[in-house]
Motif scaffolding. Structure first.
Motif, short mmCIF file in Angstrom:
data_model
loop_
_atom_site.label_atom_id
_atom_site.label_comp_id
_atom_site.label_asym_id
_atom_site.label_seq_id
_atom_site.Cartn_x
_atom_site.Cartn_y
_atom_site.Cartn_z
N ASP A 1 0.81 -1.21 0.00
CA ASP A 1 0.00 0.00 0.00
C ASP A 1 0.85 1.27 0.00
O ASP A 1 0.43 2.31 -0.48
CB ASP A 1 -0.93 -0.01 1.21
CG ASP A 1 -2.13 0.89 1.04
OD1 ASP A 1 -2.60 1.06 -0.10
OD2 ASP A 1 -2.61 1.45 2.05
N GLY A 2 2.06 1.17 0.55
CA GLY A 2 2.94 2.34 0.58
C GLY A 2 4.12 2.26 -0.37
O GLY A 2 4.99 3.12 -0.34
N SER A 3 4.14 1.23 -1.20
CA SER A 3 5.34 0.94 -2.01
C SER A 3 5.42 1.73 -3.31
O SER A 3 6.47 1.77 -3.93
CB SER A 3 5.39 -0.55 -2.34
OG SER A 3 4.33 -0.89 -3.23
N GLY A 4 4.31 2.31 -3.73
CA GLY A 4 4.31 3.02 -5.00
C GLY A 4 3.88 2.19 -6.19
O GLY A 4 4.02 2.62 -7.34
N ILE A 5 3.34 0.98 -5.95
CA ILE A 5 2.81 0.17 -7.05
C ILE A 5 1.66 0.93 -7.70
O ILE A 5 0.71 1.34 -7.01
CB ILE A 5 2.34 -1.21 -6.55
CG1 ILE A 5 3.50 -2.01 -5.98
CG2 ILE A 5 1.65 -1.99 -7.67
CD1 ILE A 5 3.10 -3.31 -5.33
N PRO A 6 1.71 1.18 -9.01
CA PRO A 6 0.67 1.97 -9.65
C PRO A 6 -0.73 1.40 -9.44
O PRO A 6 -0.96 0.19 -9.59
CB PRO A 6 1.06 1.92 -11.14
CG PRO A 6 2.53 1.67 -11.13
CD PRO A 6 2.77 0.78 -9.95
N ASP A 7 -1.66 2.28 -9.04
CA ASP A 7 -3.09 1.94 -8.90
C ASP A 7 -3.35 0.84 -7.86
O ASP A 7 -4.41 0.20 -7.90
CB ASP A 7 -3.68 1.51 -10.25
CG ASP A 7 -3.52 2.57 -11.32
OD1 ASP A 7 -3.73 3.75 -11.02
OD2 ASP A 7 -3.16 2.21 -12.46
N PHE A 8 -2.39 0.60 -6.96
CA PHE A 8 -2.61 -0.46 -5.97
C PHE A 8 -3.61 0.00 -4.92
O PHE A 8 -3.53 1.11 -4.39
CB PHE A 8 -1.30 -0.85 -5.29
CG PHE A 8 -1.49 -1.96 -4.26
CD1 PHE A 8 -1.49 -3.28 -4.65
CD2 PHE A 8 -1.69 -1.65 -2.92
CE1 PHE A 8 -1.67 -4.30 -3.73
CE2 PHE A 8 -1.88 -2.67 -1.99
CZ PHE A 8 -1.88 -3.99 -2.40
N LYS A 9 -4.56 -0.88 -4.62
CA LYS A 9 -5.52 -0.66 -3.54
C LYS A 9 -5.81 -2.01 -2.91
O LYS A 9 -6.07 -2.99 -3.61
CB LYS A 9 -6.81 -0.03 -4.07
CG LYS A 9 -7.80 0.32 -2.97
CD LYS A 9 -9.04 1.00 -3.55
CE LYS A 9 -10.03 1.35 -2.44
NZ LYS A 9 -11.25 2.01 -2.99
N VAL A 10 -5.76 -2.08 -1.58
CA VAL A 10 -5.97 -3.35 -0.90
C VAL A 10 -7.41 -3.82 -1.10
O VAL A 10 -8.36 -3.08 -0.85
CB VAL A 10 -5.67 -3.22 0.61
CG1 VAL A 10 -5.96 -4.54 1.33
CG2 VAL A 10 -4.22 -2.81 0.83
N ASP A 11 -7.55 -5.05 -1.56
CA ASP A 11 -8.84 -5.71 -1.71
C ASP A 11 -8.98 -6.70 -0.56
O ASP A 11 -8.22 -7.68 -0.48
CB ASP A 11 -8.90 -6.43 -3.06
CG ASP A 11 -10.21 -7.16 -3.30
OD1 ASP A 11 -11.01 -7.30 -2.36
OD2 ASP A 11 -10.43 -7.62 -4.44
N GLU A 12 -9.93 -6.45 0.35
CA GLU A 12 -10.04 -7.29 1.54
C GLU A 12 -10.40 -8.73 1.23
O GLU A 12 -10.24 -9.61 2.07
CB GLU A 12 -11.06 -6.69 2.51
CG GLU A 12 -10.68 -5.33 3.08
CD GLU A 12 -9.40 -5.37 3.90
OE1 GLU A 12 -9.03 -6.44 4.41
OE2 GLU A 12 -8.75 -4.31 4.03
N SER A 13 -10.87 -9.01 0.03
CA SER A 13 -11.23 -10.39 -0.34
C SER A 13 -10.09 -11.11 -1.03
O SER A 13 -10.19 -12.31 -1.31
CB SER A 13 -12.45 -10.38 -1.26
OG SER A 13 -12.15 -9.77 -2.51
N ASN A 14 -8.99 -10.41 -1.29
CA ASN A 14 -7.88 -11.00 -2.04
C ASN A 14 -6.77 -11.46 -1.09
O ASN A 14 -6.59 -10.91 0.00
CB ASN A 14 -7.31 -9.98 -3.02
CG ASN A 14 -6.59 -10.63 -4.19
OD1 ASN A 14 -6.48 -11.86 -4.27
ND2 ASN A 14 -6.09 -9.82 -5.11
N SER A 15 -6.01 -12.45 -1.51
CA SER A 15 -4.87 -12.95 -0.74
C SER A 15 -3.60 -12.27 -1.22
O SER A 15 -3.35 -12.19 -2.43
CB SER A 15 -4.73 -14.47 -0.91
OG SER A 15 -5.87 -15.13 -0.40
N TYR A 16 -2.79 -11.81 -0.26
CA TYR A 16 -1.52 -11.15 -0.58
C TYR A 16 -0.40 -11.95 0.06
O TYR A 16 -0.18 -11.88 1.27
CB TYR A 16 -1.53 -9.70 -0.07
CG TYR A 16 -2.58 -8.86 -0.76
CD1 TYR A 16 -2.29 -8.20 -1.95
CD2 TYR A 16 -3.85 -8.74 -0.23
CE1 TYR A 16 -3.26 -7.44 -2.59
CE2 TYR A 16 -4.83 -7.97 -0.86
CZ TYR A 16 -4.53 -7.33 -2.04
OH TYR A 16 -5.49 -6.57 -2.67
N ALA A 17 0.28 -12.75 -0.74
CA ALA A 17 1.20 -13.77 -0.23
C ALA A 17 2.65 -13.32 -0.21
O ALA A 17 3.37 -13.56 0.77
CB ALA A 17 1.08 -15.05 -1.06
#
Length: 422
Positions: free
Chosen positions: A31-47
Protein backbone atom coordinates in the motif's frame (compact mmCIF):
# COMPACT_ATOMS: atom_id res chain seq x y z
CA UNK A 1 25.82 9.97 -13.78
CA UNK A 2 23.00 7.81 -12.44
CA UNK A 3 22.02 7.97 -8.77
CA UNK A 4 23.62 5.50 -6.36
CA UNK A 5 20.44 5.21 -4.26
CA UNK A 6 16.96 5.29 -5.75
CA UNK A 7 13.46 4.01 -5.09
CA UNK A 8 12.17 0.91 -6.82
CA UNK A 9 8.71 -0.64 -7.12
CA UNK A 10 8.29 -4.25 -5.95
CA UNK A 11 5.92 -6.86 -7.39
CA UNK A 12 3.12 -8.69 -5.57
CA UNK A 13 2.11 -12.36 -5.80
CA UNK A 14 -1.48 -13.28 -4.82
CA UNK A 15 -1.16 -16.99 -4.02
CA UNK A 16 -4.14 -18.55 -2.21
CA UNK A 17 -2.14 -19.34 0.93
CA UNK A 18 -1.46 -15.65 1.55
CA UNK A 19 -3.23 -13.70 4.27
CA UNK A 20 -6.28 -11.81 3.09
CA UNK A 21 -6.63 -8.08 2.70
CA UNK A 22 -5.10 -5.68 5.18
CA UNK A 23 -4.32 -8.50 7.63
CA UNK A 24 -1.43 -9.37 5.28
CA UNK A 25 1.89 -7.65 5.94
CA UNK A 26 2.50 -7.86 2.19
CA UNK A 27 -0.68 -5.84 1.52
CA UNK A 28 0.25 -3.30 4.18
CA UNK A 29 3.69 -2.77 2.66
CA UNK A 30 2.40 -2.80 -0.91
CA UNK A 31 0.00 0.00 0.00
CA UNK A 32 2.94 2.34 0.58
CA UNK A 33 5.34 0.94 -2.01
CA UNK A 34 4.31 3.02 -5.00
CA UNK A 35 2.81 0.17 -7.05
CA UNK A 36 0.67 1.97 -9.65
CA UNK A 37 -3.09 1.94 -8.90
CA UNK A 38 -2.61 -0.46 -5.97
CA UNK A 39 -5.52 -0.66 -3.54
CA UNK A 40 -5.97 -3.35 -0.90
CA UNK A 41 -8.84 -5.71 -1.71
CA UNK A 42 -10.04 -7.29 1.54
CA UNK A 43 -11.23 -10.39 -0.34
CA UNK A 44 -7.88 -11.00 -2.04
CA UNK A 45 -4.87 -12.95 -0.74
CA UNK A 46 -1.52 -11.15 -0.58
CA UNK A 47 1.20 -13.77 -0.23
CA UNK A 48 4.55 -12.39 -1.42
CA UNK A 49 6.36 -9.16 -2.20
CA UNK A 50 9.27 -9.68 -4.63
CA UNK A 51 12.27 -7.34 -4.83
CA UNK A 52 14.84 -8.26 -7.44
CA UNK A 53 15.44 -8.93 -11.11
CA UNK A 54 13.79 -12.34 -11.62
CA UNK A 55 11.53 -12.08 -14.73
CA UNK A 56 8.58 -13.86 -13.08
CA UNK A 57 7.83 -10.77 -10.95
CA UNK A 58 10.42 -8.10 -11.73
CA UNK A 59 11.10 -4.91 -9.80
CA UNK A 60 10.89 -1.58 -11.62
CA UNK A 61 12.54 1.78 -11.11
CA UNK A 62 10.23 4.26 -9.37
CA UNK A 63 9.38 7.22 -11.60
CA UNK A 64 10.46 5.77 -14.95
CA UNK A 65 8.82 2.33 -14.49
CA UNK A 66 11.82 0.86 -16.32
CA UNK A 67 12.72 -2.69 -15.35
CA UNK A 68 15.42 -2.63 -12.69
CA UNK A 69 17.35 -5.21 -14.73
CA UNK A 70 17.33 -2.89 -17.76
CA UNK A 71 18.56 0.03 -15.66
CA UNK A 72 21.36 -2.08 -14.15
CA UNK A 73 22.34 -3.45 -17.56
CA UNK A 74 22.83 0.14 -18.71
CA UNK A 75 24.75 1.00 -15.53
CA UNK A 76 26.71 -2.13 -14.49
CA UNK A 77 28.82 -0.10 -12.04
CA UNK A 78 25.77 -0.10 -9.72
CA UNK A 79 26.14 -3.87 -9.33
CA UNK A 80 29.94 -3.85 -9.34
CA UNK A 81 32.41 -5.61 -11.61
CA UNK A 82 33.54 -8.08 -8.95
CA UNK A 83 29.94 -9.25 -8.30
CA UNK A 84 29.19 -9.54 -12.02
CA UNK A 85 32.30 -11.67 -12.57
CA UNK A 86 31.88 -13.78 -9.42
CA UNK A 87 28.31 -14.86 -10.30
CA UNK A 88 28.56 -14.67 -14.12
CA UNK A 89 25.71 -12.16 -14.24
CA UNK A 90 24.18 -10.97 -17.49
CA UNK A 91 21.51 -8.52 -18.60
CA UNK A 92 21.42 -6.48 -15.40
CA UNK A 93 20.70 -9.38 -13.06
CA UNK A 94 21.60 -9.38 -9.36
CA UNK A 95 22.41 -12.67 -7.60
CA UNK A 96 19.71 -12.58 -4.89
CA UNK A 97 15.92 -12.36 -4.79
CA UNK A 98 14.49 -10.59 -1.74
CA UNK A 99 10.94 -11.31 -0.56
CA UNK A 100 8.45 -10.70 2.20
CA UNK A 101 5.90 -13.48 2.77
CA UNK A 102 2.66 -13.32 4.76
CA UNK A 103 0.62 -16.52 5.06
CA UNK A 104 -1.98 -18.22 7.23
CA UNK A 105 -2.24 -21.47 5.28
CA UNK A 106 0.55 -23.95 4.71
CA UNK A 107 2.55 -23.80 1.50
CA UNK A 108 3.03 -27.12 -0.36
CA UNK A 109 5.82 -29.43 0.80
CA UNK A 110 8.60 -28.56 -1.60
CA UNK A 111 12.28 -28.69 -2.44
CA UNK A 112 14.55 -26.70 -4.73
CA UNK A 113 16.99 -28.28 -7.22
CA UNK A 114 20.75 -27.81 -7.15
CA UNK A 115 22.47 -25.73 -9.83
CA UNK A 116 23.65 -28.69 -11.95
CA UNK A 117 20.12 -30.12 -12.12
CA UNK A 118 18.57 -26.72 -12.81
CA UNK A 119 20.96 -26.03 -15.68
CA UNK A 120 20.40 -29.46 -17.24
CA UNK A 121 16.61 -29.49 -16.95
CA UNK A 122 16.20 -25.84 -17.97
CA UNK A 123 18.11 -26.47 -21.19
CA UNK A 124 15.86 -29.43 -22.03
CA UNK A 125 12.50 -28.25 -20.67
CA UNK A 126 12.24 -24.60 -19.57
CA UNK A 127 8.68 -25.16 -18.39
CA UNK A 128 9.78 -27.76 -15.84
CA UNK A 129 12.67 -25.60 -14.63
CA UNK A 130 11.99 -21.90 -15.24
CA UNK A 131 15.60 -20.79 -14.82
CA UNK A 132 19.06 -22.35 -14.62
CA UNK A 133 19.94 -21.43 -11.04
CA UNK A 134 19.79 -23.15 -7.68
CA UNK A 135 17.52 -21.73 -4.96
CA UNK A 136 19.28 -21.89 -1.63
CA UNK A 137 17.39 -19.59 0.71
CA UNK A 138 17.09 -18.17 4.20
CA UNK A 139 13.97 -17.32 6.19
CA UNK A 140 13.85 -14.69 8.95
CA UNK A 141 10.76 -14.54 11.16
CA UNK A 142 8.99 -11.19 11.50
CA UNK A 143 6.19 -12.71 13.59
CA UNK A 144 5.60 -16.11 15.19
CA UNK A 145 6.50 -18.55 12.43
CA UNK A 146 5.50 -22.21 12.11
CA UNK A 147 7.35 -24.40 9.61
CA UNK A 148 8.03 -27.97 8.55
CA UNK A 149 11.65 -28.44 7.48
CA UNK A 150 13.90 -31.45 7.02
CA UNK A 151 13.24 -35.09 7.81
CA UNK A 152 12.61 -36.27 11.35
CA UNK A 153 15.11 -38.74 12.79
CA UNK A 154 14.23 -42.17 11.45
CA UNK A 155 13.76 -43.43 15.02
CA UNK A 156 10.98 -40.86 15.55
CA UNK A 157 9.25 -41.79 12.27
CA UNK A 158 9.46 -45.42 13.35
CA UNK A 159 7.68 -44.52 16.61
CA UNK A 160 4.86 -42.88 14.67
CA UNK A 161 4.52 -45.98 12.50
CA UNK A 162 4.19 -48.02 15.69
CA UNK A 163 1.73 -45.75 17.54
CA UNK A 164 -0.32 -44.09 14.76
CA UNK A 165 -2.26 -46.89 13.02
CA UNK A 166 -3.78 -44.55 10.42
CA UNK A 167 -0.29 -43.47 9.34
CA UNK A 168 1.06 -47.02 9.34
CA UNK A 169 -1.89 -48.23 7.25
CA UNK A 170 -0.58 -46.21 4.32
CA UNK A 171 2.34 -48.62 3.88
CA UNK A 172 2.66 -52.36 3.20
CA UNK A 173 3.82 -54.42 6.19
CA UNK A 174 7.12 -55.35 4.53
CA UNK A 175 7.98 -51.68 3.94
CA UNK A 176 7.34 -50.90 7.61
CA UNK A 177 9.41 -53.87 8.73
CA UNK A 178 12.37 -52.88 6.58
CA UNK A 179 12.07 -49.27 7.73
CA UNK A 180 12.02 -50.29 11.39
CA UNK A 181 15.19 -52.30 10.82
CA UNK A 182 16.93 -49.58 8.81
CA UNK A 183 15.86 -46.81 11.19
CA UNK A 184 17.95 -48.36 13.94
CA UNK A 185 20.99 -48.92 11.76
CA UNK A 186 24.24 -47.44 13.10
CA UNK A 187 25.17 -46.83 9.47
CA UNK A 188 23.95 -43.48 8.11
CA UNK A 189 23.58 -44.88 4.60
CA UNK A 190 21.26 -47.56 5.98
CA UNK A 191 19.01 -44.95 7.63
CA UNK A 192 18.93 -42.88 4.45
CA UNK A 193 18.04 -45.92 2.34
CA UNK A 194 15.18 -46.79 4.71
CA UNK A 195 13.87 -43.22 4.54
CA UNK A 196 14.10 -43.18 0.75
CA UNK A 197 12.06 -46.37 0.41
CA UNK A 198 9.40 -45.12 2.82
CA UNK A 199 9.08 -41.74 1.08
CA UNK A 200 8.92 -43.40 -2.34
CA UNK A 201 6.01 -45.48 -1.11
CA UNK A 202 4.35 -42.44 0.48
CA UNK A 203 4.54 -40.46 -2.76
CA UNK A 204 2.57 -43.20 -4.54
CA UNK A 205 -0.26 -43.68 -2.05
CA UNK A 206 -3.82 -43.50 -3.29
CA UNK A 207 -5.01 -39.98 -2.37
CA UNK A 208 -8.63 -40.98 -1.88
CA UNK A 209 -7.72 -43.87 0.40
CA UNK A 210 -5.31 -41.66 2.32
CA UNK A 211 -8.11 -39.13 2.82
CA UNK A 212 -10.22 -41.87 4.43
CA UNK A 213 -7.37 -42.76 6.81
CA UNK A 214 -6.85 -39.09 7.63
CA UNK A 215 -10.55 -38.66 8.45
CA UNK A 216 -10.29 -41.57 10.91
CA UNK A 217 -7.19 -40.07 12.48
CA UNK A 218 -8.77 -36.63 12.90
CA UNK A 219 -11.93 -38.12 14.40
CA UNK A 220 -9.84 -40.08 16.88
CA UNK A 221 -7.84 -37.00 17.85
CA UNK A 222 -10.98 -34.89 18.18
CA UNK A 223 -12.39 -37.54 20.50
CA UNK A 224 -9.29 -37.26 22.68
CA UNK A 225 -8.14 -40.83 22.04
CA UNK A 226 -4.51 -40.11 21.17
CA UNK A 227 -1.69 -42.08 22.80
CA UNK A 228 0.99 -40.39 24.88
CA UNK A 229 3.36 -40.67 21.92
CA UNK A 230 0.92 -38.61 19.81
CA UNK A 231 0.15 -35.76 22.20
CA UNK A 232 2.84 -33.42 20.87
CA UNK A 233 1.97 -33.98 17.22
CA UNK A 234 -1.83 -33.85 17.59
CA UNK A 235 -2.21 -30.02 17.48
CA UNK A 236 -0.16 -29.81 14.27
CA UNK A 237 -2.17 -32.55 12.56
CA UNK A 238 -5.45 -30.85 13.45
CA UNK A 239 -4.14 -27.46 12.35
CA UNK A 240 -3.03 -28.78 8.94
CA UNK A 241 -6.31 -30.65 8.51
CA UNK A 242 -8.29 -27.48 9.24
CA UNK A 243 -6.29 -25.71 6.52
CA UNK A 244 -6.59 -28.54 3.98
CA UNK A 245 -9.35 -31.02 4.94
CA UNK A 246 -8.75 -34.55 3.68
CA UNK A 247 -5.41 -33.66 2.08
CA UNK A 248 -3.05 -36.62 2.33
CA UNK A 249 -0.05 -34.30 2.70
CA UNK A 250 -1.18 -33.72 6.30
CA UNK A 251 0.58 -37.03 7.02
CA UNK A 252 3.88 -35.20 6.36
CA UNK A 253 3.58 -34.12 10.00
CA UNK A 254 4.80 -37.63 10.86
CA UNK A 255 7.79 -37.39 8.50
CA UNK A 256 9.15 -33.82 8.72
CA UNK A 257 10.48 -31.74 11.61
CA UNK A 258 8.15 -29.08 12.97
CA UNK A 259 9.50 -25.82 14.40
CA UNK A 260 7.88 -22.78 16.01
CA UNK A 261 10.12 -19.74 15.63
CA UNK A 262 9.92 -16.33 17.27
CA UNK A 263 10.55 -12.94 15.60
CA UNK A 264 14.27 -12.56 14.91
CA UNK A 265 14.87 -16.29 14.48
CA UNK A 266 16.33 -17.30 11.11
CA UNK A 267 17.51 -20.43 9.33
CA UNK A 268 18.69 -21.47 5.89
CA UNK A 269 17.27 -24.08 3.53
CA UNK A 270 19.65 -25.90 1.23
CA UNK A 271 18.89 -27.50 -2.12
CA UNK A 272 16.95 -30.74 -1.85
CA UNK A 273 15.77 -30.03 1.71
CA UNK A 274 11.99 -30.60 2.08
CA UNK A 275 10.09 -27.77 3.74
CA UNK A 276 6.66 -26.19 4.04
CA UNK A 277 5.96 -22.87 5.72
CA UNK A 278 2.72 -23.04 7.73
CA UNK A 279 1.85 -19.67 9.29
CA UNK A 280 3.65 -16.38 9.83
CA UNK A 281 5.23 -13.29 8.32
CA UNK A 282 8.83 -13.66 7.18
CA UNK A 283 11.70 -12.19 5.25
CA UNK A 284 12.87 -14.67 2.62
CA UNK A 285 16.03 -14.19 0.60
CA UNK A 286 17.40 -16.64 -1.93
CA UNK A 287 19.71 -17.09 -4.85
CA UNK A 288 17.81 -15.62 -7.81
CA UNK A 289 15.57 -18.48 -8.89
CA UNK A 290 11.94 -19.59 -8.93
CA UNK A 291 12.58 -23.32 -9.31
CA UNK A 292 10.33 -25.30 -6.99
CA UNK A 293 9.42 -29.00 -6.93
CA UNK A 294 6.39 -29.92 -4.83
CA UNK A 295 5.75 -33.34 -3.35
CA UNK A 296 2.11 -33.34 -4.45
CA UNK A 297 2.51 -32.30 -8.09
CA UNK A 298 6.02 -33.35 -9.03
CA UNK A 299 6.08 -34.62 -12.65
CA UNK A 300 7.78 -38.01 -12.93
CA UNK A 301 9.90 -36.84 -15.84
CA UNK A 302 12.51 -34.07 -16.06
CA UNK A 303 12.35 -32.83 -12.46
CA UNK A 304 10.79 -35.01 -9.80
CA UNK A 305 10.75 -34.73 -6.03
CA UNK A 306 12.06 -38.17 -5.10
CA UNK A 307 15.22 -38.02 -7.21
CA UNK A 308 16.14 -34.50 -6.04
CA UNK A 309 15.30 -34.63 -2.34
CA UNK A 310 18.17 -34.84 0.17
CA UNK A 311 17.56 -37.79 2.49
CA UNK A 312 19.16 -36.31 5.60
CA UNK A 313 17.19 -37.06 8.78
CA UNK A 314 18.08 -34.69 11.61
CA UNK A 315 16.75 -33.98 15.11
CA UNK A 316 16.71 -30.20 14.68
CA UNK A 317 17.57 -27.08 12.75
CA UNK A 318 20.53 -24.81 13.47
CA UNK A 319 19.46 -21.17 13.62
CA UNK A 320 21.50 -18.41 12.02
CA UNK A 321 23.08 -16.41 14.83
CA UNK A 322 23.02 -12.69 13.99
CA UNK A 323 26.14 -10.60 14.56
CA UNK A 324 26.62 -6.86 15.04
CA UNK A 325 27.12 -4.99 11.77
CA UNK A 326 27.48 -1.73 13.67
CA UNK A 327 28.95 -1.46 17.16
CA UNK A 328 26.53 -1.90 20.05
CA UNK A 329 23.68 -3.30 17.92
CA UNK A 330 20.95 -5.38 19.60
CA UNK A 331 17.62 -6.92 18.58
CA UNK A 332 15.94 -3.59 19.36
CA UNK A 333 18.42 -1.03 18.01
CA UNK A 334 21.22 -0.83 15.46
CA UNK A 335 22.09 -3.19 12.60
CA UNK A 336 22.21 -6.97 12.99
CA UNK A 337 23.68 -9.14 10.23
CA UNK A 338 22.19 -12.52 9.30
CA UNK A 339 24.82 -14.24 7.19
CA UNK A 340 23.70 -17.71 6.01
CA UNK A 341 26.01 -20.25 4.31
CA UNK A 342 24.85 -18.98 0.90
CA UNK A 343 27.32 -17.06 -1.26
CA UNK A 344 24.75 -14.94 -3.03
CA UNK A 345 23.18 -13.15 -0.07
CA UNK A 346 23.00 -11.82 3.46
CA UNK A 347 20.32 -9.80 5.25
CA UNK A 348 20.49 -6.99 7.80
CA UNK A 349 17.85 -5.90 10.28
CA UNK A 350 18.19 -2.15 10.79
CA UNK A 351 16.41 -0.29 13.62
CA UNK A 352 17.08 3.41 14.04
CA UNK A 353 15.84 4.86 17.34
CA UNK A 354 13.63 7.96 17.36
CA UNK A 355 15.79 10.92 16.39
CA UNK A 356 18.81 8.64 15.91
CA UNK A 357 21.12 7.75 13.03
CA UNK A 358 22.70 4.55 11.76
CA UNK A 359 25.67 4.59 9.38
CA UNK A 360 26.50 1.71 7.03
CA UNK A 361 29.93 1.48 5.46
CA UNK A 362 30.36 0.88 1.76
CA UNK A 363 29.40 -2.66 0.70
CA UNK A 364 31.24 -4.46 -2.09
CA UNK A 365 28.02 -5.30 -3.87
CA UNK A 366 24.45 -4.11 -4.53
CA UNK A 367 21.64 -4.13 -1.99
CA UNK A 368 17.89 -3.68 -1.72
CA UNK A 369 16.19 -2.36 1.42
CA UNK A 370 12.51 -2.26 2.43
CA UNK A 371 10.98 -0.19 5.23
CA UNK A 372 8.63 -2.18 7.47
CA UNK A 373 7.97 0.37 10.24
CA UNK A 374 8.20 4.12 10.79
CA UNK A 375 9.56 6.96 8.70
CA UNK A 376 13.01 8.38 8.13
CA UNK A 377 15.59 9.31 5.57
CA UNK A 378 18.51 7.68 3.82
CA UNK A 379 21.50 9.93 2.98
CA UNK A 380 24.52 9.31 0.76
CA UNK A 381 27.24 11.24 -1.09
CA UNK A 382 28.52 12.47 2.29
CA UNK A 383 25.09 13.82 3.16
CA UNK A 384 24.67 15.81 -0.05
CA UNK A 385 21.79 13.61 -1.22
CA UNK A 386 18.83 12.16 0.64
CA UNK A 387 15.52 10.38 0.23
CA UNK A 388 12.58 10.38 2.61
CA UNK A 389 11.27 6.90 3.25
CA UNK A 390 8.12 5.42 4.79
CA UNK A 391 6.53 2.03 5.41
CA UNK A 392 6.50 -0.17 2.31
CA UNK A 393 8.97 1.87 0.30
CA UNK A 394 11.89 0.04 -1.28
CA UNK A 395 15.29 1.35 -2.37
CA UNK A 396 18.21 0.06 -4.39
CA UNK A 397 21.69 0.92 -3.08
CA UNK A 398 24.64 0.69 -5.45
CA UNK A 399 27.84 -1.16 -4.68
CA UNK A 400 30.43 1.02 -2.95
CA UNK A 401 27.93 3.45 -1.40
CA UNK A 402 28.08 4.55 2.24
CA UNK A 403 24.62 5.39 3.56
CA UNK A 404 23.24 6.99 6.71
CA UNK A 405 19.73 6.32 7.99
CA UNK A 406 17.94 8.72 10.31
CA UNK A 407 14.59 8.34 12.09
CA UNK A 408 11.83 10.90 12.58
CA UNK A 409 9.25 10.82 15.38
CA UNK A 410 9.25 7.05 15.85
CA UNK A 411 11.73 4.23 15.42
CA UNK A 412 12.59 3.49 11.79
CA UNK A 413 12.90 -0.20 10.86
CA UNK A 414 14.03 -1.72 7.61
CA UNK A 415 15.57 -4.89 6.21
CA UNK A 416 18.46 -4.76 3.76
CA UNK A 417 19.47 -7.68 1.53
CA UNK A 418 22.84 -7.60 -0.14
CA UNK A 419 25.72 -9.52 -1.64
CA UNK A 420 29.35 -8.72 -1.00
CA UNK A 421 32.39 -10.05 -2.83
CA UNK A 422 35.88 -9.67 -1.36
Amino acid sequence: MTEQVFRVIPAIQNYLWGKKGSSSLVAQLADGSGIPDFKVDESNSYAEMWMGTHPNAPTRVHGTKQLLSEHLAAHPELVGESVIKRFCLENGQIPFLFKILSFDKALPVQIHPDKHTAEHVHSENPRACVDSNHKKEMALALSNFSVLCGFLPTSRISEFLAFVPEFASLFPADIIARFASGACSPDESGRKAALKELLSCYAQIDKAEAAVRLKRLVERYQAGKESDEEKDIKPLVLQLHNMYPNDSDVFCAFILNHFNLKPGHAFSVTTGEPHAYITGDIIECMATSDNTITLASSPPSHLDFLSNVAYNPTPGKTLIQPTMFTRGSTFTAGSLLYNPPINELAVMQVIVAKGGVEIHRELRGPSIAVVVEGEGTVMWAEGAKRLGLGKGQVIFIAAGTEVKYSAFETAFKLYRAFVEVA
